[in-house]
Scaffold this motif. Structure first.
Motif, PDB file in Angstrom:
ATOM      1  N   LEU A  13      -6.062   7.038  -7.298  1.00  0.00           N
ATOM      2  CA  LEU A  13      -6.211   5.726  -6.674  1.00  0.00           C
ATOM      3  C   LEU A  13      -7.612   5.661  -6.084  1.00  0.00           C
ATOM      4  O   LEU A  13      -8.041   6.577  -5.379  1.00  0.00           O
ATOM      5  N   TYR A  14      -8.331   4.576  -6.373  1.00  0.00           N
ATOM      6  CA  TYR A  14      -9.711   4.407  -5.921  1.00  0.00           C
ATOM      7  C   TYR A  14      -9.818   3.189  -5.008  1.00  0.00           C
ATOM      8  O   TYR A  14      -9.152   2.170  -5.241  1.00  0.00           O
ATOM      9  N   TRP A  15     -10.684   3.288  -3.987  1.00  0.00           N
ATOM     10  CA  TRP A  15     -10.965   2.156  -3.112  1.00  0.00           C
ATOM     11  C   TRP A  15     -12.365   2.326  -2.533  1.00  0.00           C
ATOM     12  O   TRP A  15     -12.973   3.392  -2.640  1.00  0.00           O
ATOM     13  N   HIS A  16     -12.874   1.264  -1.905  1.00  0.00           N
ATOM     14  CA  HIS A  16     -14.227   1.311  -1.361  1.00  0.00           C
ATOM     15  C   HIS A  16     -14.199   1.688   0.113  1.00  0.00           C
ATOM     16  O   HIS A  16     -13.234   1.395   0.824  1.00  0.00           O
ATOM     17  N   GLN A  17     -15.271   2.307   0.567  1.00  0.00           N
ATOM     18  CA  GLN A  17     -15.320   2.792   1.952  1.00  0.00           C
ATOM     19  C   GLN A  17     -15.215   1.662   2.979  1.00  0.00           C
ATOM     20  O   GLN A  17     -14.752   1.878   4.108  1.00  0.00           O
ATOM     21  N   ARG A  18     -15.584   0.438   2.602  1.00  0.00           N
ATOM     22  CA  ARG A  18     -15.546  -0.659   3.567  1.00  0.00           C
ATOM     23  C   ARG A  18     -14.118  -1.014   3.973  1.00  0.00           C
ATOM     24  O   ARG A  18     -13.902  -1.624   5.022  1.00  0.00           O
ATOM     25  N   THR A  19     -13.122  -0.652   3.140  1.00  0.00           N
ATOM     26  CA  THR A  19     -11.720  -0.934   3.464  1.00  0.00           C
ATOM     27  C   THR A  19     -10.961   0.321   3.882  1.00  0.00           C
ATOM     28  O   THR A  19      -9.756   0.257   4.096  1.00  0.00           O
ATOM     29  N   ASP A  20     -11.648   1.427   4.022  1.00  0.00           N
ATOM     30  CA  ASP A  20     -10.968   2.704   4.275  1.00  0.00           C
ATOM     31  C   ASP A  20     -10.164   2.681   5.571  1.00  0.00           C
ATOM     32  O   ASP A  20      -9.103   3.302   5.653  1.00  0.00           O
TER      33      ASP A  20
ATOM     34  N   HIS B 273      -4.761  -1.646   4.090  1.00  0.00           N
ATOM     35  CA  HIS B 273      -5.108  -0.779   2.968  1.00  0.00           C
ATOM     36  C   HIS B 273      -4.505   0.613   3.130  1.00  0.00           C
ATOM     37  O   HIS B 273      -4.075   1.228   2.149  1.00  0.00           O
ATOM     38  N   LYS B 274      -4.501   1.115   4.354  1.00  0.00           N
ATOM     39  CA  LYS B 274      -3.861   2.419   4.597  1.00  0.00           C
ATOM     40  C   LYS B 274      -2.386   2.359   4.234  1.00  0.00           C
ATOM     41  O   LYS B 274      -1.852   3.282   3.619  1.00  0.00           O
ATOM     42  N   TRP B 275      -1.724   1.271   4.616  1.00  0.00           N
ATOM     43  CA  TRP B 275      -0.305   1.111   4.282  1.00  0.00           C
ATOM     44  C   TRP B 275      -0.097   1.107   2.767  1.00  0.00           C
ATOM     45  O   TRP B 275       0.807   1.772   2.259  1.00  0.00           O
ATOM     46  N   PHE B 276      -0.938   0.379   2.043  1.00  0.00           N
ATOM     47  CA  PHE B 276      -0.763   0.296   0.598  1.00  0.00           C
ATOM     48  C   PHE B 276      -1.002   1.657  -0.058  1.00  0.00           C
ATOM     49  O   PHE B 276      -0.262   2.052  -0.972  1.00  0.00           O
TER      50      PHE B 276
ATOM     51  N   THR C 200       1.977   3.761   0.620  1.00  0.00           N
ATOM     52  CA  THR C 200       3.123   3.276  -0.153  1.00  0.00           C
ATOM     53  C   THR C 200       3.050   3.768  -1.597  1.00  0.00           C
ATOM     54  O   THR C 200       4.052   4.275  -2.136  1.00  0.00           O
ATOM     55  N   LEU C 201       1.893   3.624  -2.223  1.00  0.00           N
ATOM     56  CA  LEU C 201       1.757   4.079  -3.608  1.00  0.00           C
ATOM     57  C   LEU C 201       2.041   5.565  -3.752  1.00  0.00           C
ATOM     58  O   LEU C 201       2.758   5.986  -4.665  1.00  0.00           O
ATOM     59  N   LYS C 202       1.494   6.370  -2.840  1.00  0.00           N
ATOM     60  CA  LYS C 202       1.718   7.808  -2.936  1.00  0.00           C
ATOM     61  C   LYS C 202       3.198   8.154  -2.748  1.00  0.00           C
ATOM     62  O   LYS C 202       3.723   9.047  -3.416  1.00  0.00           O
ATOM     63  N   SER C 203       3.864   7.433  -1.841  1.00  0.00           N
ATOM     64  CA  SER C 203       5.274   7.726  -1.605  1.00  0.00           C
ATOM     65  C   SER C 203       6.154   7.373  -2.796  1.00  0.00           C
ATOM     66  O   SER C 203       7.224   7.952  -2.983  1.00  0.00           O
TER      67      SER C 203
END
Length: 299
Positions: free
Chosen positions: A276-283, A288-291, A294-297
């Protein structure tokens, strides 16, 4: 009157005194000492050149000036607090937002049904917008905010501003038709190299590494068809003597209801890996943390 001398903490004190009509209650709500509240009140009086509040038998009474500025101060504090609190806390049940994710149909067949079930039960007002994963633009779109997340295993991070986490690893299997002319109960190494292969147009690293292994053994496999959609691959396999290699989870998703069977790979190859990839501005975003969690779970 210099507005730069007026800080947010003073206005919080103003609101608490105005709404509670008490210095002690204002101190309790703000977790400050009463002398600190009294000191802040003095600064407010000096700044506005107005008593702000006067003592009475019913508590601290606002002056006409305070009555006049209260609505605007209340609105300003509320407008500031709303995004700040939303940043720190996140309630999926109450969230009404759009999350934009790029994923290939290859991975989407396994991931999206699980995610859809979870969101419908736990975050019914969240809209998930799914687009096809384009490796040429994914870095740019994550950086610009056009995408929130990307899911895949086909590209390395070249942008220092991108973060990643492993979602899952999986073994590969070979998918064969139940009506295959000679592969019945087992799949041997000889079966693999003599079979006709139909492959995903951009094969994953593990399958590409299998060709390197075959080269070391002075062997090759015969690729007869390259297809851009995984769903088509297994339907082609079902009706022919072709075979294909797929990660176990994805094979299971695509093969349901088809007259095909799965065999372990006849030699060792690297695991299939999905990130899973995301940008540092939303870290640091709570949403975003919740999503991400959720994906990992769900894996």
């Amino acid at each position: 009157m210099n507005i730069t001398q007026l800080d947010l903490n003073l206005m919080q004190v103003f609101l608490q005194i105005y709404e509670n009509k008490s210095l002690s209650l204002a101190a309790e709500h703000l977790n400050l000492s009463q002398p600190a509240i009294s000191h802040s009140l003095k600064k407010l009086r000096d700044y506005f050149d107005d008593p702000i509040f006067v003592r009475s038998r019913g508590g601290m009474v606002a002056t006409p000036f305070s009555d006049g500025i209260y609505p605007n101060v209340k609105q300003a504090i509320t407008l500031l607090q709303t995004p700040i609190l939303a940043h720190k806390t996140f309630s999926p049940e109450q969230c009404n937002t759009v999350i934009k994710v790029a994923v290939s149909d290859f991975n989407g067949a396994f991931l999206l049904p699980k995610l859809a079930v979870y969101l419908s039960e736990h975050a019914p007002n969240v809209e998930l917008q799914v687009v096809h994963l384009d490796r040429d633009t994914v870095h740019q779109h994550l950086a610009s905010g056009k995408l929130d997340f990307a899911i895949g295993s086909l590209f390395a991070i070249a942008d220092a501003g991108l973060y990643q986490t492993r979602l899952f690893e999986d073994n590969y299997v070979c998918v064969v038709s139940n009506k295959h002319s000679h592969i019945q109960n087992t799949l041997s190494f000889d079966d693999y190299i003599t079979a006709q292969h139909v492959i995903f147009s951009v094969e994953e690293k593990g399958v590409r590494d299998s060709d390197a292994y075959l080269k070391q053994q002075q062997q090759t496999r015969r690729v007869v068809m390259r297809v851009p959609y995984a769903a088509n691959i297994v339907k082609i396999v079902e009706q022919t003597d072709y075979i294909c290699a797929l990660p176990t989870k994805i094979a299971t998703a695509y093969c349901q209801g088809l007259a095909v069977k799965q065999f372990p790979f006849p030699f060792s190859i690297p695991h299939y890996q999905v990130n899973l990839y995301w940008h540092q501005r939303t870290d640091c975003s709570a949403q975003h943390k919740w999503f991400r969690q959720t994906l990992k779970s769900l894996m």
